[in-house]
Enzyme design. Structure first.
Site, PDB file in Angstrom:
ATOM      1  N   TYR A  47      61.236   5.260  24.662  1.00  0.00           N
ATOM      2  CA  TYR A  47      60.269   5.048  25.738  1.00  0.00           C
ATOM      3  C   TYR A  47      58.886   5.460  25.246  1.00  0.00           C
ATOM      4  O   TYR A  47      58.704   6.561  24.702  1.00  0.00           O
ATOM      5  CB  TYR A  47      60.642   5.896  26.965  1.00  0.00           C
ATOM      6  CG  TYR A  47      61.813   5.353  27.767  1.00  0.00           C
ATOM      7  CD1 TYR A  47      62.592   4.310  27.276  1.00  0.00           C
ATOM      8  CD2 TYR A  47      62.115   5.867  29.019  1.00  0.00           C
ATOM      9  CE1 TYR A  47      63.647   3.800  28.007  1.00  0.00           C
ATOM     10  CE2 TYR A  47      63.174   5.366  29.763  1.00  0.00           C
ATOM     11  CZ  TYR A  47      63.938   4.331  29.247  1.00  0.00           C
ATOM     12  OH  TYR A  47      64.980   3.834  29.976  1.00  0.00           O
ATOM     13  N   TYR A  85      14.702  22.036  12.674  1.00  0.00           N
ATOM     14  CA  TYR A  85      15.282  20.697  12.754  1.00  0.00           C
ATOM     15  C   TYR A  85      15.018  19.990  11.431  1.00  0.00           C
ATOM     16  O   TYR A  85      13.856  19.782  11.052  1.00  0.00           O
ATOM     17  CB  TYR A  85      14.680  19.880  13.909  1.00  0.00           C
ATOM     18  CG  TYR A  85      15.140  18.446  13.850  1.00  0.00           C
ATOM     19  CD1 TYR A  85      16.498  18.137  13.910  1.00  0.00           C
ATOM     20  CD2 TYR A  85      14.239  17.397  13.700  1.00  0.00           C
ATOM     21  CE1 TYR A  85      16.944  16.829  13.809  1.00  0.00           C
ATOM     22  CE2 TYR A  85      14.680  16.078  13.604  1.00  0.00           C
ATOM     23  CZ  TYR A  85      16.036  15.811  13.666  1.00  0.00           C
ATOM     24  OH  TYR A  85      16.483  14.520  13.561  1.00  0.00           O
ATOM     25  N   ARG A  98      51.266   6.217  38.758  1.00  0.00           N
ATOM     26  CA  ARG A  98      50.970   7.588  39.188  1.00  0.00           C
ATOM     27  C   ARG A  98      49.985   8.314  38.273  1.00  0.00           C
ATOM     28  O   ARG A  98      49.670   9.479  38.482  1.00  0.00           O
ATOM     29  CB  ARG A  98      52.280   8.384  39.326  1.00  0.00           C
ATOM     30  CG  ARG A  98      53.028   8.003  40.600  1.00  0.00           C
ATOM     31  CD  ARG A  98      54.226   8.879  40.794  1.00  0.00           C
ATOM     32  NE  ARG A  98      55.266   8.584  39.807  1.00  0.00           N
ATOM     33  CZ  ARG A  98      56.204   9.451  39.437  1.00  0.00           C
ATOM     34  NH1 ARG A  98      56.226  10.654  39.961  1.00  0.00           N
ATOM     35  NH2 ARG A  98      57.111   9.104  38.546  1.00  0.00           N
ATOM     36  N   ASN A 134      10.585  13.235  11.950  1.00  0.00           N
ATOM     37  CA  ASN A 134      11.165  12.066  11.278  1.00  0.00           C
ATOM     38  C   ASN A 134      10.987  10.787  12.057  1.00  0.00           C
ATOM     39  O   ASN A 134      11.297   9.724  11.562  1.00  0.00           O
ATOM     40  CB  ASN A 134      12.653  12.302  10.998  1.00  0.00           C
ATOM     41  CG  ASN A 134      13.445  12.537  12.270  1.00  0.00           C
ATOM     42  OD1 ASN A 134      12.925  13.083  13.237  1.00  0.00           O
ATOM     43  ND2 ASN A 134      14.694  12.119  12.276  1.00  0.00           N
ATOM     44  N   GLN A 162      56.353  -8.528  28.190  1.00  0.00           N
ATOM     45  CA  GLN A 162      57.126  -8.552  29.433  1.00  0.00           C
ATOM     46  C   GLN A 162      56.092  -8.789  30.536  1.00  0.00           C
ATOM     47  O   GLN A 162      55.449  -7.860  31.004  1.00  0.00           O
ATOM     48  CB  GLN A 162      57.862  -7.209  29.651  1.00  0.00           C
ATOM     49  CG  GLN A 162      58.783  -7.214  30.854  1.00  0.00           C
ATOM     50  CD  GLN A 162      59.211  -5.820  31.260  1.00  0.00           C
ATOM     51  OE1 GLN A 162      58.548  -4.824  30.964  1.00  0.00           O
ATOM     52  NE2 GLN A 162      60.321  -5.735  31.971  1.00  0.00           N
ATOM     53  N   GLY A 200      61.836  -3.891  35.303  1.00  0.00           N
ATOM     54  CA  GLY A 200      62.748  -2.784  35.027  1.00  0.00           C
ATOM     55  C   GLY A 200      63.038  -2.618  33.546  1.00  0.00           C
ATOM     56  O   GLY A 200      62.756  -3.498  32.726  1.00  0.00           O
TER      57      GLY A 200
END
Ligand code: UD1
Ligand code: CA
Length: 452
Positions: free
Chosen positions: A100, A363, A15, A383, A73, A78
């Site tokens: 969990y 800059y 989900r 540069n 797993q 489950g």
């Protein structure tokens, strides 16, 4: 009784509608699993086992940690099946705590209480949630004893209105848990082996089932979908901001301060609204950060002022420097003490020495600027020649006039002055004046062409 922790992290998280495995989704800039592991470590277990499966290698690679025992797993059958993958690796006589990977804010205090309660039986962590949909519900007998957990999918009419839920966290001695899990079946609506079925097996065996209640619902809120993750992120950020505030930092709006990863802040600092810090960020004392600043991998000294709307990345800033507003400071930059960097200035891989000033519209890239040197408005270091980057080196006490271009590689000696509007392509000796612009001509009485 020594402790072993099992973290379940094999689920896909369908989900979430994402290719990223669920436990790698970030909360406060770090994967969900990282939060759970940090809390697990605080309990000082003998070992931590992580059950992984979906997105397997990506999950393992994200945690380069040899102390973790990874258990694969391969098929997600489950939560009970997941725990069963690890139990053969755990000796008898250990206390097993199951966490969990998608419940990131659980507190060490709740888990300590759960471990205490699970030493001679089975302990489950429960919580009261105003909206319990999706969670397993806790069923009690008339005496108040927990007798079973009914999964949301399985819950009948009356059971659905129970607001006491199973958080999923349990603690029990290893041999007991192994015994119950060998008897858990998969005859339920999802055809899964539910870890939660151990509760009724414990009751059947007349083993005490104790419940520990989590005080704060956020501690047990799991991430099943994006909206839950978004709300957890806000809760997490609010907690961090309030923690800072309680340590003496002025946080003007705790709902508009975001800290991702490791952030260390000294005393008497101040954050205005909408500041984002991406760790590691470390700052000393008396640092003021204006509204809408983004600080990412930055080390800041004491008494620094960062004015609004500045974006600073991979930079070191010395004491008493002033930066912004609207400064963009890019990776590799070192700003020494008492340096001023003003508005609309971009720095990249620039080293500004003590007291240097770059105040407006410049800059300065791949450059070093010496002590007390002044870089005027609109100065550009050129540069890049289209193929390679080159350095500009400005000595101490130099003055670079406004709107000059310094075409690198080039060196400006200490004490030298560059006249405004110059294009400097050759080195300037110490204490010299360099003028690199066309001479002005005035044409007397010149007429503009008439309009038709
Ligand atoms: C589970 C609990 C439910 C509880 C809820 C709390 C069960 C049967 N139900 O339901 O009672 O209220 O958590 O958040 O335990 N996982 C694996 N392998 C699997 C299946 C899941 O490692 O085969 C992991 C998942 O990655 C996740 C955790 O176990 O970290 C929980 O799985 P999830 O499918 O989210 O369980 P819920 O339906 O939320
Ligand atoms: Ca879940």
């Amino acid at each position: 009784m020594s402790l072993e922790v099992i973290v379940l992290a094999a689920g896909q998280g369908k989900r979430m509608y994402s290719r990223l495995p669920k436990v790698l989704h970030p909360l406060g800039g770090e994967p969900l699993l990282c939060h759970v592991l940090r809390t697990a470590r605080a309990l000082r277990p003998d070992r931590i086992h992580v059950v992984y499966g979906h997105g397997g290698e990506r999950v393992r690679e994200a945690f380069d940690d040899d102390s973790i025992n990874w258990a694969l797993q391969a098929e997600q059958l489950g939560t009970g099946h997941a725990v069963r993958q690890v139990l053969p690796h755990i000796e008898e006589g250990k206390l097993v705590l199951v966490l969990y990977g998608d419940v990131p804010l659980v507190s060490a205090a709740s888990l300590e209480a759960l471990c205490e309660a699970g030493r001679d039986g089975l302990a489950v962590l429960t919580a009261h949630l105003p909206n319990p949909a999706g969670y397993g519900r806790v069923r009690r007998d008339p005496s108040g004893q927990v007798i079973r957990i009914v999964e949301d999918m399985e819950a009948g009419g009356g059971e659905r209105s129970i607001t006491e839920v199973n958080t999923g966290f349990i603690a029990a001695p290893s041999e007991r848990l192994a015994g119950w899990l060998s008897r858990v079946g998969s005859e339920n609506s999802q055809g899964e082996y539910y870890l939660t079925d151990v509760v009724q097996l414990a009751v059947r065996d007349e083993v005490p089932v104790r419940d520990v209640s989590a005080e704060n619902p956020w501690d047990v809120t799991g991430v099943n979908k994006g909206s839950e993750l978004a709300l957890l992120e806000r809760e997490f950020q609010k907690r961090r901001a309030l923690e800072l505030a309680d340590r003496g930092v002025t946080v003007l709006d705790p709902y508009r301060l975001d800290m991702r990863g490791e952030v260390e802040v000294g005393s008497d600092c101040m954050f205005d609204a909408n500041v984002v810090m991406e760790g590691p960020v470390r700052m000393g004392n008396n640092v003021q950060v204006g509204a809408n600043c983004i600080l990412s991998d930055v080390r800041i000294g004491n008494n620094v002022l960062i004015k609004p709307n500045s974006v600073i990345e991979k930079t070191v800033i010395g004491d008493s420097a002033t930066i912004g507003p609207f400064a963009r400071v890019r990776p590799g930059t070192q700003i020494a003490e008492h340096v001023h960097v003003g508005n609309f200035v971009e720095l990249k891989n620039a080293q500004l020495s003590t007291g240097a000033k770059v105040n407006h519209l410049s800059y300065v890239g791949d450059s070093s600027v010496g002590e007390r040197s002044n870089v005027g408005a609109g100065v550009i270091t050129c540069n890049y020649d289209g193929a390679h980057k080159h350095r500009t080196v400005v000595g101490d006490d130099a003055f670079i006039g406004s709107n000059s271009q310094l075409v690198a590689p080039v060196r400006i000696g200490s004490g030298a002055t560059v006249g405004a509007g110059s294009t400097i392509t050759e080195d300037v000796p110490e204490n010299a004046l360099a003028l690199g612009r066309a001479r002005q001509r005035n044409i007397q009485g010149w007429k503009r062409p008439p309009k038709d």
